[in-house]
Design a protein around this motif. Structure first.
Motif, short mmCIF file in Angstrom:
data_model
loop_
_atom_site.label_atom_id
_atom_site.label_comp_id
_atom_site.label_asym_id
_atom_site.label_seq_id
_atom_site.Cartn_x
_atom_site.Cartn_y
_atom_site.Cartn_z
N MET A 1 0.85 -1.19 0.00
CA MET A 1 0.00 0.00 0.00
C MET A 1 0.89 1.24 0.00
O MET A 1 1.88 1.31 0.72
N THR A 2 0.54 2.23 -0.82
CA THR A 2 1.33 3.44 -0.96
C THR A 2 0.84 4.53 -0.03
O THR A 2 -0.27 4.47 0.50
N VAL A 3 1.67 5.54 0.16
CA VAL A 3 1.25 6.73 0.91
C VAL A 3 1.53 7.95 0.07
O VAL A 3 2.39 7.95 -0.80
N ALA A 4 0.77 9.01 0.31
CA ALA A 4 1.01 10.25 -0.40
C ALA A 4 2.24 10.94 0.17
O ALA A 4 2.45 10.95 1.38
N PRO A 5 3.11 11.52 -0.69
CA PRO A 5 4.32 12.16 -0.19
C PRO A 5 4.00 13.39 0.65
O PRO A 5 3.07 14.13 0.36
N ASP A 6 4.80 13.58 1.69
CA ASP A 6 4.65 14.73 2.57
C ASP A 6 5.71 15.76 2.17
O ASP A 6 6.89 15.59 2.44
N THR A 7 5.29 16.83 1.51
CA THR A 7 6.27 17.79 0.99
C THR A 7 7.05 18.46 2.10
O THR A 7 8.22 18.83 1.92
N GLU A 8 6.44 18.60 3.27
CA GLU A 8 7.16 19.22 4.38
C GLU A 8 8.35 18.38 4.80
O GLU A 8 9.42 18.88 5.12
#
Length: 277
Positions: A1-8
């Protein structure tokens, strides 16, 4: 399962280094066992994915196999998700939900499974043809697999997370003219399902977090035939291509060693690389 990237997180890569666990040999052994079991689940699917079969039926097979081997499906109950695997068909990029609708000849489907064995997470996914696969889809599947393997080859001490992303993007977009999805990424794992470092599948050499022995994470590029735009449907899970173009994904869980990288989720039967069908 993937996760959305956290730009911070990516804007503060130096800070992120201090939150990343470096694992010992006992942890490597735990990940080998969990990764092997997850790969065995996907091996089971090779002979089961065919026209007329439902993804709900495949989900049940995975559930039964995982429990019979003393493990737990990590996705079941995760943030309210109600199934063992994700099944992403054709233009579904990731997190497709198993259902009672039969698969059709010519479909392609990604099956993504994560198991928890003795506290360790094994996370992996593969693409499967349903009946006769069209040439365009077959090429996308091949390019996506090669993209993942190029990313894995760049995962070694002294390199960075940006080197992994660059290896994937320069091949998939630069050479093959497909698109790398930006909205989702790989992730650290181990005793925790999703943790640092995040692994985006595009980037610049030398940028991001330095790779060190003992790091565990997934590399799982999603590659589209059309543009890289993605949207999530109202169910809150299913991510699809905005232009309805085909999408494909492969995923391995890996660990950085003193000299390179170890793949934890390699198929015991050698069924990782297409055309395993």
């Amino acid at each position: 399962m993937t996760v959305a990237p956290d730009t911070e997180i990516f804007d503060t890569a130096r800070k992120a280094q201090f939150a990343i666990t470096l694992h010992d040999e006992a942890a490597f052994e735990g990940m080998r066992k969990a990764g092997r079991l997850a790969a065995e689940v996907l091996d089971l699917m090779v002979d089961l994915v065919k026209p007329g079969v439902t993804t709900a039926a495949l989900d049940k097979v995975a559930y039964d196999y995982i429990l019979a081997h003393g493990a737990t499906p990590a996705c079941l109950g995760y943030r309210g998700y109600r199934h063992t695997v994700c099944t992403s068909i054709n233009h579904v990029v990731c997190h497709g939900i198993p259902a009672d609708k039969p698969l059709r000849d010519g479909d392609v489907v990604n099956i993504d499974v994560t198991v928890i064995l003795d506290g360790w997470h094994g996370d992996t996914s593969r693409m499967y043809p349903v009946g006769e696969m069209k040439l365009k889809a077959a090429r996308l599947v091949d390019v996506t697999y090669e993209s993942m393997m190029r990313g894995i080859a760049a995962a070694k001490p002294g390199n960075t997370t940006g080197d992994i992303g660059h290896a994937i993007q320069s091949y998939a977009e630069g050479q093959e003219r497909f698109s790398v999805v930006r909205d989702f990424c790989g992730h650290g794992l181990g005793k925790i399902f999703h943790t640092l470092p995040n692994i985006v599948h595009y980037g610049k050499p030398g940028h991001g977090v330095p790779l060190k022995p003992g790091m565990f994470f997934t590399i799982e590029p999603m590659i589209n035939i059309g543009g890289y735009g993605v949207k999530v449907l109202n169910d809150g899970w299913t991510a699809v291509t905005r232009d309805r173009s085909l999408s494909a994904q492969f995923e391995h869980s890996v660990g950085i060693t003193e000299t390179g990288v170890e793949i934890f989720t390699a198929s015991p039967k050698g069924l990782d690389k297409p055309p395993y069908f």
